[in-house]
Motif scaffolding. Structure first.
Motif, PDB file in Angstrom:
ATOM      1  N   TRP A  11      11.743  72.642  63.831  1.00 30.66           N
ATOM      2  CA  TRP A  11      12.167  71.703  62.804  1.00 30.66           C
ATOM      3  C   TRP A  11      11.786  72.193  61.416  1.00 30.66           C
ATOM      4  CZ3 TRP A  11       9.651  70.396  67.317  1.00 30.66           C
ATOM      5  CH2 TRP A  11      10.332  69.553  68.210  1.00 30.66           C
ATOM      6  N   VAL A  12      12.542  71.738  60.441  1.00 33.86           N
ATOM      7  CA  VAL A  12      12.171  71.947  59.044  1.00 33.86           C
ATOM      8  C   VAL A  12      12.207  70.593  58.343  1.00 33.86           C
ATOM      9  CG1 VAL A  12      13.135  74.286  59.027  1.00 33.86           C
ATOM     10  CG2 VAL A  12      14.533  72.379  58.225  1.00 33.86           C
ATOM     11  N   ALA A  13      11.339  70.450  57.345  1.00 39.97           N
ATOM     12  CA  ALA A  13      11.374  69.284  56.463  1.00 39.97           C
ATOM     13  C   ALA A  13      12.108  69.722  55.209  1.00 39.97           C
ATOM     14  CB  ALA A  13       9.960  68.815  56.125  1.00 39.97           C
ATOM     15  N   ALA A  25       3.113  66.368  57.180  1.00 39.38           N
ATOM     16  CA  ALA A  25       2.624  66.947  58.435  1.00 39.38           C
ATOM     17  C   ALA A  25       2.605  65.884  59.533  1.00 39.38           C
ATOM     18  CB  ALA A  25       1.233  67.546  58.240  1.00 39.38           C
ATOM     19  N   ARG A  26       2.199  64.659  59.186  1.00 39.75           N
ATOM     20  CA  ARG A  26       2.192  63.563  60.157  1.00 39.75           C
ATOM     21  C   ARG A  26       3.611  63.298  60.682  1.00 39.75           C
ATOM     22  NH1 ARG A  26      -0.820  59.171  61.687  1.00 39.75           N
ATOM     23  NH2 ARG A  26      -2.529  59.951  60.386  1.00 39.75           N
ATOM     24  N   THR A  27       4.591  63.288  59.778  1.00 40.29           N
ATOM     25  CA  THR A  27       5.970  63.044  60.185  1.00 40.29           C
ATOM     26  C   THR A  27       6.476  64.148  61.114  1.00 40.29           C
ATOM     27  OG1 THR A  27       6.409  61.885  58.106  1.00 40.29           O
ATOM     28  CG2 THR A  27       8.313  62.634  59.353  1.00 40.29           C
ATOM     29  N   THR A  78       7.521  63.719  65.005  1.00 46.13           N
ATOM     30  CA  THR A  78       8.824  64.182  65.475  1.00 46.13           C
ATOM     31  C   THR A  78       8.681  64.945  66.785  1.00 46.13           C
ATOM     32  OG1 THR A  78       9.697  64.318  63.218  1.00 46.13           O
ATOM     33  CG2 THR A  78      10.826  65.610  64.902  1.00 46.13           C
ATOM     34  N   LEU A  79       7.670  65.800  66.859  1.00 45.60           N
ATOM     35  CA  LEU A  79       7.433  66.548  68.093  1.00 45.60           C
ATOM     36  C   LEU A  79       7.020  65.618  69.236  1.00 45.60           C
ATOM     37  CD1 LEU A  79       7.022  68.961  69.886  1.00 45.60           C
ATOM     38  CD2 LEU A  79       4.837  69.400  68.759  1.00 45.60           C
TER      39      LEU A  79
END
Length: 221
Positions: free
Chosen positions: A110-112, A152-154, A158-159
Motif C-alpha cells: 500500500w501507499v498513502a 502509520a496507524r492508518t 489497513t493491513l
C-alpha cells in the motif's frame, strides 16, 4: 497536513516508494546508533583505547582525539551497514514490487497518497508462528513531515483489515528495539512483543537489537 488516502501500489509508484524507504531508513540511523554505544563491547572500545593512550602518553589531548576518532569511525561504520541494508532491500523485494507483493493471494503493498508519503507491504510470514497462518508487515515508512499525525496507524489498520479479510490468524512484524514510538503504536493496536533477536553489524559495533511483535485475531474475539 494535506488529506491523503490509502491505496494499493501501482507501477508509477516504484521510484517514490524506493526513495521513501531509503530516506526513512537513513533518517532513523541516529536514533538507532546511540543505543549501540551502551553495549559492553562498544563501551569497552570507547573507553579502553583512549584510557590506554592516556596511560602510555600522559596526553589528555591525544586521549580526547582518539575518543572522537573512535566515535566518528563507529558512526561511519554503522551508517555504512544501514546503507548496505538499504541497498540489499532495494535489490530484493523492492526491485520488483509487483512480483514480490502483488502477484499472489495473501500479499499486498500500500501507499498513502496525496503524493507518496507513506508505504507498507505485507507477505505471508516466512517464520512459522505456532502453526498458525500469519502475514508479515514489511517496509512501513512515513515521510518525516507526516509522522506523528496518524498515518502509520492508518496504514497498520489497513493491513489488519486486509489480514482478517484474507483469513489470516494474525500479523507479525519486526522493529528496532530503540524505536519506542513504533512500539507504542503497535501495542495500542493489539500487538504484543513475542521475542527479541539481533541484527549483527560487525565486531566493534556488535549488533542492533530487534523486537518482534505479534497480533493474534483469536485473542480479540
Amino acid at each position: 497536513m494535506a488529506p491523503y488516502y490509502i491505496r494499493r501500489y501501482q507501477d508509477r509508484d516504484w521510484e517514490p516508494v524506493r526513495e521513501l524507504f531509503s530516506k526513512g531508513m537513513l533518517g532513523n540511523t541516529p536514533s538507532d546508533f546511540w543505543p549501540l554505544l551502551k553495549k559492553p563491547r562498544t563501551f569497552l572500545v570507547l573507553l579502553g583505547v583512549p584510557f590506554s593512550l592516556f596511560l602510555g602518553s600522559g596526553s589528555l589531548i591525544l586521549c580526547l582525539l582518539s575518543l572522537f576518532g573512535l566515535l566518528a569511525g563507529q558512526w561511519l561504520t554503522f551508517r555504512h551497514c544501514i546503507i548496505q541494508y538499504v541497498h540489499d532491500s532495494l535489490n530484493a523485494d523492492l526491485l520488483d514490487i509487483q512480483k514480490s507483493y502483488l502477484s499472489g493471494r495473501g500479499s499486498s503493498f500500500w501507499v498513502a497518497e496525496c503524493e507518496v508519503v507513506g508505504i507498507m507491504g505485507a507477505r505471508p510470514a516466512m517464520r512459522p508462528v505456532g502453526g498458525g497462518n500469519y502475514v508479515e508487515l514489511l517496509r512501513l515508512s512515513v515521510k518525516r513531515n507526516y509522522r506523528g499525525k496518524g498515518m502509520a496507524r492508518t496504514l497498520v489498520q489497513t493491513l489488519l483489515w486486509f489480514a482478517q479479510d484474507q483469513g489470516y490468524d494474525g500479523v507479525v512484524l519486526t522493529t528496532s528495539k530503540s524505536n519506542h514510538p513504533a512500539q507504542r503504536l503497535y501495542e495500542s493496536l493489539g500487538f504484543w512483543k513475542s521475542r527479541e533477536s539481533r541484527y549483527d553489524l560487525n565486531w566493534w559495533l556488535g549488533f542492533l537489537p530487534l523486537s518482534h511483535y505479534q497480533c493474534d485475531f483469536s485473542s480479540q474475539k
